[in-house]
Scaffold this motif. Structure first.
Motif, PDB file in Angstrom:
ATOM      1  N   ILE A 174       0.863  -1.174   0.000  1.00  0.00           N
ATOM      2  CA  ILE A 174       0.000   0.000   0.000  1.00  0.00           C
ATOM      3  C   ILE A 174       0.906   1.232   0.000  1.00  0.00           C
ATOM      4  CG2 ILE A 174      -1.975   1.129   1.067  1.00  0.00           C
ATOM      5  CD1 ILE A 174      -2.502  -1.823   0.485  1.00  0.00           C
ATOM      6  N   TRP A 175       0.710   2.125  -0.979  1.00  0.00           N
ATOM      7  CA  TRP A 175       1.529   3.330  -1.095  1.00  0.00           C
ATOM      8  C   TRP A 175       0.680   4.547  -0.731  1.00  0.00           C
ATOM      9  CZ3 TRP A 175       6.206   3.939  -4.648  1.00  0.00           C
ATOM     10  CH2 TRP A 175       6.959   2.760  -4.670  1.00  0.00           C
ATOM     11  N   VAL A 176       1.212   5.382   0.147  1.00  0.00           N
ATOM     12  CA  VAL A 176       0.512   6.561   0.643  1.00  0.00           C
ATOM     13  C   VAL A 176       1.359   7.798   0.334  1.00  0.00           C
ATOM     14  CG1 VAL A 176      -0.478   7.693   2.672  1.00  0.00           C
ATOM     15  CG2 VAL A 176      -0.441   5.180   2.538  1.00  0.00           C
ATOM     16  N   PRO A 177       0.890   8.721  -0.519  1.00  0.00           N
ATOM     17  CA  PRO A 177       1.660   9.941  -0.779  1.00  0.00           C
ATOM     18  C   PRO A 177       1.572  10.893   0.409  1.00  0.00           C
ATOM     19  CG  PRO A 177      -0.445  10.060  -1.896  1.00  0.00           C
ATOM     20  CD  PRO A 177      -0.390   8.696  -1.254  1.00  0.00           C
ATOM     21  N   ILE A 178       2.709  11.476   0.792  1.00  0.00           N
ATOM     22  CA  ILE A 178       2.734  12.350   1.967  1.00  0.00           C
ATOM     23  C   ILE A 178       3.517  13.625   1.663  1.00  0.00           C
ATOM     24  CG2 ILE A 178       2.485  10.467   3.611  1.00  0.00           C
ATOM     25  CD1 ILE A 178       5.492  10.661   4.141  1.00  0.00           C
ATOM     26  N   ARG A 179       3.270  14.625   2.468  1.00  0.00           N
ATOM     27  CA  ARG A 179       4.006  15.881   2.374  1.00  0.00           C
ATOM     28  C   ARG A 179       5.441  15.652   2.833  1.00  0.00           C
ATOM     29  NH1 ARG A 179       0.756  20.486   5.067  1.00  0.00           N
ATOM     30  NH2 ARG A 179      -0.470  20.057   3.181  1.00  0.00           N
ATOM     31  N   PRO A 180       6.450  16.133   2.102  1.00  0.00           N
ATOM     32  CA  PRO A 180       7.851  15.847   2.467  1.00  0.00           C
ATOM     33  C   PRO A 180       8.352  16.745   3.604  1.00  0.00           C
ATOM     34  CG  PRO A 180       7.787  17.123   0.450  1.00  0.00           C
ATOM     35  CD  PRO A 180       6.355  16.839   0.804  1.00  0.00           C
ATOM     36  N   THR A 181       7.638  16.665   4.719  1.00  0.00           N
ATOM     37  CA  THR A 181       8.051  17.405   5.918  1.00  0.00           C
ATOM     38  C   THR A 181       8.255  16.480   7.098  1.00  0.00           C
ATOM     39  OG1 THR A 181       5.723  17.847   6.426  1.00  0.00           O
ATOM     40  CG2 THR A 181       6.915  19.531   5.198  1.00  0.00           C
ATOM     41  N   TYR A 182       7.967  15.191   6.917  1.00  0.00           N
ATOM     42  CA  TYR A 182       8.101  14.216   7.989  1.00  0.00           C
ATOM     43  C   TYR A 182       9.462  13.524   7.906  1.00  0.00           C
ATOM     44  CZ  TYR A 182       3.038  14.728   8.348  1.00  0.00           C
ATOM     45  OH  TYR A 182       1.781  15.240   8.498  1.00  0.00           O
ATOM     46  N   THR A 183      10.020  13.182   9.053  1.00  0.00           N
ATOM     47  CA  THR A 183      11.234  12.372   9.069  1.00  0.00           C
ATOM     48  C   THR A 183      10.860  10.914   8.831  1.00  0.00           C
ATOM     49  OG1 THR A 183      11.118  11.919  11.445  1.00  0.00           O
ATOM     50  CG2 THR A 183      12.242  13.957  10.746  1.00  0.00           C
ATOM     51  N   PHE A 184      11.864  10.114   8.530  1.00  0.00           N
ATOM     52  CA  PHE A 184      11.604   8.684   8.382  1.00  0.00           C
ATOM     53  C   PHE A 184      11.109   8.081   9.694  1.00  0.00           C
ATOM     54  CE2 PHE A 184      14.279   9.146   4.592  1.00  0.00           C
ATOM     55  CZ  PHE A 184      13.558   8.389   3.682  1.00  0.00           C
ATOM     56  N   ALA A 185      11.627   8.551  10.809  1.00  0.00           N
ATOM     57  CA  ALA A 185      11.184   8.033  12.107  1.00  0.00           C
ATOM     58  C   ALA A 185       9.706   8.320  12.326  1.00  0.00           C
ATOM     59  CB  ALA A 185      12.024   8.640  13.231  1.00  0.00           C
ATOM     60  N   GLU A 186       9.268   9.509  11.945  1.00  0.00           N
ATOM     61  CA  GLU A 186       7.857   9.858  12.109  1.00  0.00           C
ATOM     62  C   GLU A 186       6.982   9.024  11.181  1.00  0.00           C
ATOM     63  OE1 GLU A 186       8.198  14.570  13.382  1.00  0.00           O
ATOM     64  OE2 GLU A 186       8.377  14.003  11.262  1.00  0.00           O
ATOM     65  N   THR A 187       7.435   8.836   9.953  1.00  0.00           N
ATOM     66  CA  THR A 187       6.662   8.038   9.002  1.00  0.00           C
ATOM     67  C   THR A 187       6.594   6.580   9.445  1.00  0.00           C
ATOM     68  OG1 THR A 187       7.452   9.490   7.239  1.00  0.00           O
ATOM     69  CG2 THR A 187       6.442   7.424   6.575  1.00  0.00           C
ATOM     70  N   ARG A 188       7.718   6.058   9.905  1.00  0.00           N
ATOM     71  CA  ARG A 188       7.741   4.661  10.362  1.00  0.00           C
ATOM     72  C   ARG A 188       6.840   4.478  11.579  1.00  0.00           C
ATOM     73  NH1 ARG A 188      12.631   4.349  10.270  1.00  0.00           N
ATOM     74  NH2 ARG A 188      13.188   4.707  12.448  1.00  0.00           N
ATOM     75  N   SER A 189       6.857   5.426  12.495  1.00  0.00           N
ATOM     76  CA  SER A 189       6.005   5.330  13.680  1.00  0.00           C
ATOM     77  C   SER A 189       4.529   5.331  13.299  1.00  0.00           C
ATOM     78  CB  SER A 189       6.304   6.501  14.625  1.00  0.00           C
ATOM     79  OG  SER A 189       5.415   6.506  15.719  1.00  0.00           O
ATOM     80  N   TRP A 190       4.175   6.180  12.341  1.00  0.00           N
ATOM     81  CA  TRP A 190       2.775   6.253  11.915  1.00  0.00           C
ATOM     82  C   TRP A 190       2.332   4.960  11.234  1.00  0.00           C
ATOM     83  CZ3 TRP A 190       0.083   6.211   7.241  1.00  0.00           C
ATOM     84  CH2 TRP A 190      -1.228   6.671   7.293  1.00  0.00           C
TER      85      TRP A 190
END
Length: 529
Positions: A409-425
């Protein structure tokens, strides 16, 4: 007396969030020169054609699944839908996924129209019987819209009268190009030329954009490739490529098929380039190489080789540790994809972040990784749960078969999040999904400790960790391809994770286009979980 446009557009506006969609809200003045019409080919959940007639300050609209026709024997269903604003008469672009009518739109035909046999076309529509002449680039002659009795859902029939413009067997699908741009729906989806800014007045809302367009080979270039012997030089666009061992088998045969050669992979990379490059350009590339074919062991390759041509676009990783790759290929042309195929790079994985901001991803990824005991029905059940969870959160996303056994599943996101934040979500969403069907899921790291169960892998949301790119081949017999899907395709009984190969996927995209294309323009925030 007809209702004013402000009242007639109320239903249209209620269905749309103009902070998310590029569609016009409605502010244009009526055309003083006469009645305009437009037919738009619209690929939403289902492909259809929208017939719109300018009348009393709005576009009176019908959705026609099979499209208009010049065949006087045809009777095509036309569903009367809400009136649209006049700005729609030239709208060509994409409507974001998740919005009403999400998909891509081209101006398939346009021109003017005249009512006949009535002095009051609004009254004729209210009575359910409108005769009119079209003066378009594709459509011409006398048409009739007649409401079906007791339809309940404003179902009408659209037909063409027997006149000098009638043509037996005429099919709209045989005339796919936009009369505005000369492009197909697929090309507009990959590179829309304008967006609508909902925070501006509608008369100023069309803001031109200049997205990069990628082109594939010409028919003559493909013919030259097919005519090459086992090796030789092939000119593609502005680059000349030295191709070698073109008849080498790179993929073992599937049952009942012939093995797949390097020539076929080179050809596929060239032809798929316009759809594949938007997911690769501007991103460092990791490639899985099989110089001796996928029947032998392959290896991962990141560093640009010393013999690479100078015209390749590359990126230097200034933060590379000792022993790590320092310079990566950035695939941004059909010629680059062909060079990679000749190099034995079967599987392509681009970073989820771009070279201009490598610490902030633009995609959040969910990987449904099946275990030995996981059936594909189990994978589908888990994918549908992801859809439910993401719909609940108001997040736009799409699924993709991997070409092997799983679904991503691919989710487009705003490029303001860190990888840690994205992984946590993604971990929080994954664990919520896993909690719903715990008998299918193991959270163990080691495969041999999972008891044959699937893993919902959120750990790929990290710098320089990747998943296979859309439309990349996989190193399996028959050359299967990782293919983006619409959500409702998860219910297709014929769906398999390796259903499409490099020999068949081009037929699919020529029909349905790229379901991921609307996501390319989306930058969304990650809501709390």
């Amino acid at each position: 007396m007809a209702d004013p446009p402000e009242h007639r557009l109320k239903k249209y506006r209620e269905k749309r969030d103009f902070e998310r969609t590029a569609e016009p809200a409605g502010a244009a003045e009526a055309n003083a020169e006469g009645h305009r019409f437009v037919v738009q080919r619209h690929r939403a959940r289902r492909r259809h054609y929208d017939l719109r007639l300018e009348l009393d300050g709005v576009l009176v609209s019908w959705a026609v699944p099979k499209g208009p026709t010049l065949d006087p024997k045809a009777r095509h269903l036309a569903v009367h839908v809400e009136d649209h604003p006049l700005e729609y008469v030239e709208f060509e672009g994409t409507i974001p996924a998740g919005e009403y009518g999400g998909g891509d739109v081209i101006v398939w035909d346009h021109g003017t129209w005249e009512p006949v046999q009535t002095d009051d076309p609004a009254e004729a529509i209210a009575d359910g019987n409108l005769h009119f002449d079209l003066f378009g680039e594709k459509l011409a002659g006398r048409f009739v819209l007649v409401r079906k009795d007791n339809s309940g859902k404003e179902q009408w029939l659209l037909l063409h009268k027997q006149d000098e413009h009638a043509q037996s067997g005429w099919d709209a699908e045989q005339h796919p190009l936009s009369v505005k741009s000369g492009r197909t729906n697929e090309e507009v989806a990959a590179a829309p030329e304008a967006i609508w800014r909902s925070d501006l007045p509608a008369t100023e809302a069309e803001v031109p954009v200049r997205p990069r367009r990628w082109t594939g080979p010409t028919d003559d270039e493909i013919a030259a490739l097919d005519a090459l012997g086992g090796q030789g030089r092939w000119r593609l666009g502005e680059h000349e490529l030295r191709l070698t061992n073109l008849d080498k088998v790179l993929f073992p045969a599937r049952d009942g098929e012939e093995p797949v050669t390097k020539r076929e992979l080179v050809r596929y990379h060239a032809l798929i380039a316009p759809l594949m490059l938007p997911y690769l350009a501007g991103r460092p590339l990791n490639s899985h190489r099989f110089p001796d074919g996928s029947g032998e062991n392959g290896f991962w390759h990141k560093q640009v080789p010393s013999h690479a041509p100078e015209w390749l676009t590359t990126w230097r990783n200034a933060d590379a540790d000792r022993g790590e790759a320092e310079r990566y290929i950035v695939a941004d042309s059909a010629a680059t994809l062909v060079w990679l195929a000749n190099y034995g790079a079967i599987e392509l994985h681009a970073w989820t972040s771009r070279t201009d901001n490598v610490e902030c991803p633009t995609w959040a990824l969910f990987d449904i990784d099946p275990g030995p005991d996981t059936s594909f029905d189990d994978v589908l059940a888990l994918a549908r749960l992801h859809r439910t969870a993401l719909d609940h959160l108001g997040v736009q996303a799409r699924p993709k078969v991997t070409g092997q056994r799983g679904i991503q599943i691919w989710v487009p996101i705003r490029p303001t999040y860190t990888f840690a934040e994205t992984r946590s979500w993604t971990e929080k969403v994954s664990r919520a999904v896993g909690h719903t069907m715990p008998d299918l899921i193991s959270w163990k790291w080691e495969k041999n400790a999972r008891g044959g169960l699937a893993r919902l892998d959120y750990t790929q949301n990290a710098r320089n960790k990747t998943l296979v790119a859309p439309y990349s081949a996989r190193p399996r017999p028959g050359a299967p391809v990782s293919v983006p899907l619409e959500w409702d395709e998860l219910d297709d009984p014929e769906l398999r994770p390796d259903r499409w190969t490099i020999r068949t996927v081009l037929d699919r995209v020529s029909t349905v286009g790229d379901p991921f294309a609307p996501l390319l323009e989306v930058e969304q925030e990650l809501p709390p979980v």
